[in-house]
Design a protein around this motif. Structure first.
Motif, PDB file in Angstrom:
ATOM      1  N   THR A  99       5.807  -0.510  -9.869  1.00  0.00           N
ATOM      2  CA  THR A  99       6.099   0.280  -8.664  1.00  0.00           C
ATOM      3  C   THR A  99       5.389  -0.343  -7.472  1.00  0.00           C
ATOM      4  O   THR A  99       4.496  -1.184  -7.642  1.00  0.00           O
ATOM      5  CB  THR A  99       5.610   1.730  -8.813  1.00  0.00           C
ATOM      6  N   CYS A 100       5.765   0.070  -6.273  1.00  0.00           N
ATOM      7  CA  CYS A 100       5.099  -0.459  -5.084  1.00  0.00           C
ATOM      8  C   CYS A 100       3.638  -0.017  -5.026  1.00  0.00           C
ATOM      9  O   CYS A 100       2.778  -0.769  -4.551  1.00  0.00           O
ATOM     10  CB  CYS A 100       5.841  -0.031  -3.825  1.00  0.00           C
ATOM     11  N   MET A 101       3.344   1.177  -5.519  1.00  0.00           N
ATOM     12  CA  MET A 101       1.948   1.616  -5.524  1.00  0.00           C
ATOM     13  C   MET A 101       1.118   0.744  -6.466  1.00  0.00           C
ATOM     14  O   MET A 101       0.007   0.324  -6.125  1.00  0.00           O
ATOM     15  CB  MET A 101       1.866   3.083  -5.938  1.00  0.00           C
ATOM     16  N   GLU A 102       1.661   0.482  -7.643  1.00  0.00           N
ATOM     17  CA  GLU A 102       0.935  -0.382  -8.582  1.00  0.00           C
ATOM     18  C   GLU A 102       0.848  -1.810  -8.065  1.00  0.00           C
ATOM     19  O   GLU A 102      -0.143  -2.503  -8.308  1.00  0.00           O
ATOM     20  CB  GLU A 102       1.598  -0.346  -9.959  1.00  0.00           C
ATOM     21  N   THR A 103       1.863  -2.255  -7.357  1.00  0.00           N
ATOM     22  CA  THR A 103       1.814  -3.593  -6.769  1.00  0.00           C
ATOM     23  C   THR A 103       0.669  -3.678  -5.771  1.00  0.00           C
ATOM     24  O   THR A 103      -0.040  -4.686  -5.714  1.00  0.00           O
ATOM     25  CB  THR A 103       3.143  -3.932  -6.083  1.00  0.00           C
ATOM     26  N   LEU A 104       0.499  -2.632  -4.974  1.00  0.00           N
ATOM     27  CA  LEU A 104      -0.590  -2.606  -3.996  1.00  0.00           C
ATOM     28  C   LEU A 104      -1.942  -2.568  -4.701  1.00  0.00           C
ATOM     29  O   LEU A 104      -2.885  -3.230  -4.293  1.00  0.00           O
ATOM     30  CB  LEU A 104      -0.440  -1.381  -3.088  1.00  0.00           C
ATOM     31  N   ARG A 105      -2.036  -1.791  -5.780  1.00  0.00           N
ATOM     32  CA  ARG A 105      -3.310  -1.641  -6.483  1.00  0.00           C
ATOM     33  C   ARG A 105      -3.680  -2.882  -7.272  1.00  0.00           C
ATOM     34  O   ARG A 105      -4.828  -3.327  -7.264  1.00  0.00           O
ATOM     35  CB  ARG A 105      -3.245  -0.451  -7.438  1.00  0.00           C
ATOM     36  N   SER A 106      -2.711  -3.430  -7.992  1.00  0.00           N
ATOM     37  CA  SER A 106      -3.012  -4.540  -8.916  1.00  0.00           C
ATOM     38  C   SER A 106      -1.773  -5.391  -9.152  1.00  0.00           C
ATOM     39  O   SER A 106      -1.307  -5.493 -10.284  1.00  0.00           O
ATOM     40  CB  SER A 106      -3.546  -3.990 -10.237  1.00  0.00           C
TER      41      SER A 106
END
Length: 120
Positions: A99-106
């Motif tokens: 997801t884009c959130m996970e992409t941002l996180r890691s």
């Protein structure tokens, strides 16, 4: 592996299109994010495209100027950069995750970035 390309030197107000090409990965199964790191600054998220093709901005500073798209046939994600300003000067990278959130996180599969320099 991901490979970002398309950077260069451009005058303020100009445009560039960056490409994030994938090998061994099918991009439309993932969210793909663009990130940048300016000299002396931390890396920041710019823009992301979800696996379903929706755009998510990580920063408001590029809204109205930068857009993201994906060409599944070419297995490539693009970052169209218009109305560039000197503050956009940075090395740009792409990364993926579920997801884009996970992409941002890691984000995963970081490759070599591409340098964008905007002159005033």
């Amino acid at each position: 592996q991901l490979q970002a390309s398309g950077g260069g030197l451009v005058q303020a107000g100009g445009s560039l299109r960056l490409s994030c090409a994938a090998s061994g990965i099918t991009l439309h199964y993932y969210a793909t994010g663009w990130f940048r790191q300016a000299p002396g600054k931390e890396r920041e998220g710019v823009l992301c495209i979800t696996s379903t093709g929706n755009s998510i901005y990580y920063t408001d500073s590029v809204k109205g100027r930068l857009t993201i798209s994906r060409d599944s046939a070419r297995n490539t994600v693009y970052l169209q950069m218009n109305s560039l300003i000197p503050e956009d000067t940075a090395v740009y990278y792409c990364a993926i995750h579920s997801t884009c959130m996970e992409t941002l996180r890691s984000g995963r599969s970081w490759g070599q970035g591409t340098l964008v320099t905007v002159s005033s």
